[in-house]
Design an enzyme around this catalytic site. Structure first.
Site, PDB file in Angstrom:
ATOM      1  N   GLU A  58       1.061  -1.165  -0.034  1.00  0.00           N
ATOM      2  CA  GLU A  58       0.045   0.010   0.050  1.00  0.00           C
ATOM      3  C   GLU A  58       0.861   1.342  -0.127  1.00  0.00           C
ATOM      4  O   GLU A  58       0.627   2.144   0.470  1.00  0.00           O
ATOM      5  CB  GLU A  58      -1.026   0.114   1.190  1.00  0.00           C
ATOM      6  N   GLN A  60       1.176   3.573  -1.947  1.00  0.00           N
ATOM      7  CA  GLN A  60       0.710   4.877  -2.618  1.00  0.00           C
ATOM      8  C   GLN A  60       0.467   5.886  -1.294  1.00  0.00           C
ATOM      9  O   GLN A  60       0.435   6.950  -1.286  1.00  0.00           O
ATOM     10  CB  GLN A  60      -0.509   4.649  -3.375  1.00  0.00           C
ATOM     11  N   CYS A 115      -8.556  -5.078 -18.122  1.00  0.00           N
ATOM     12  CA  CYS A 115     -10.180  -4.631 -18.366  1.00  0.00           C
ATOM     13  C   CYS A 115     -11.012  -5.721 -18.675  1.00  0.00           C
ATOM     14  O   CYS A 115     -10.565  -6.662 -19.610  1.00  0.00           O
ATOM     15  CB  CYS A 115     -10.042  -3.387 -19.205  1.00  0.00           C
ATOM     16  N   CYS A 152      -9.585  -0.077 -18.430  1.00  0.00           N
ATOM     17  CA  CYS A 152      -8.861   0.329 -19.380  1.00  0.00           C
ATOM     18  C   CYS A 152      -8.993   2.107 -19.329  1.00  0.00           C
ATOM     19  O   CYS A 152     -10.030   2.435 -18.949  1.00  0.00           O
ATOM     20  CB  CYS A 152      -8.862  -0.095 -20.697  1.00  0.00           C
ATOM     21  N   HIS A 155     -12.550   2.582 -21.269  1.00  0.00           N
ATOM     22  CA  HIS A 155     -13.660   2.287 -20.521  1.00  0.00           C
ATOM     23  C   HIS A 155     -13.862   3.360 -19.413  1.00  0.00           C
ATOM     24  O   HIS A 155     -15.121   3.431 -18.739  1.00  0.00           O
ATOM     25  CB  HIS A 155     -13.975   0.696 -20.434  1.00  0.00           C
TER      26      HIS A 155
HETATM   27 ZN   LIG Z   1     -11.579  -1.514 -21.572  1.00  0.00          ZN
END
Ligand SMILES: [Zn+2]
Length: 176
Positions: A58, A60, A115, A152, A155
């Site tokens: 973690e 981040q 994705c 992605c 999307h």
């Molecule tokens: Zn996608």
């Protein structure tokens, strides 16, 4: 080999002080928060008993100062440090910890998520309790009813524009 493992205090998904992988392995972990002095903590651990490696999950959630200190662990204590975390939040913005890790790390390994369409998932959508995506509000919400989905870039944008991930997924199924 002695590895010291850290994870963010903010993350209580797996119970305090533990890092778990999705394949079921787990390890006890020390917790860090914004005020943890990582260099001092690791140096003390190392003096007590030699440390061969440090793993930060973690990552981040690290501060700029903490990333700088971890670089000091590598450069001054000569202990390798591996950090694992997300690059961006649900708004598509870099986390502070990730920003400085990207800037200062020696080596970067990108772990690919896919994705639903098969493209590389580089974005994270935040869905509210009704499954509606939204990209405003606090960067960190723990323990709420939201859900995070890796998608992605195409999307991510489509889901936000339409206000629904489901509609985008259905359209994809219809067209393929
Ligand atoms: Zn996608």
């Amino acid at each position: 080999m002695r590895t010291v493992v850290y994870t963010a205090e903010i993350d209580d998904r797996f119970g305090a002080g533990k890092v778990s992988s999705r394949i079921g392995l787990s390890s006890p972990a020390k917790l860090f928060n914004q005020s943890t002095s990582l260099f001092t903590d690791i140096r003390e651990e190392h003096e007590r008993k030699p440390v061969h490696c440090v793993l930060v999950d973690e990552s981040q959630f690290l501060t700029r100062q903490q990333v700088y200190e971890l670089a000091g662990v590598v450069d001054e204590l000569d202990i390798p440090v591996l950090c694992y975390g997300l690059r961006t939040d649900f708004r598509g913005e870099l986390f502070i910890g990730s920003q400085y890790l990207l800037a200062w790390s020696d080596k970067l390994v990108e772990l690919k998520t896919i994705c639903f369409c098969g493209r590389k998932a580089s974005m994270v959508l935040r869905l509210d309790q009704n499954g509606q995506p939204y990209n405003e509000g606090e960067q960190v919400v723990i323990g709420g009813n939201e859900r995070y989905v890796s998608v992605c870039r195409k999307h991510y944008k489509e889901a936000l524009a339409k206000g629904s991930l489901q509609a985008v997924q259905q359209r994809k199924e219809g067209s393929s």
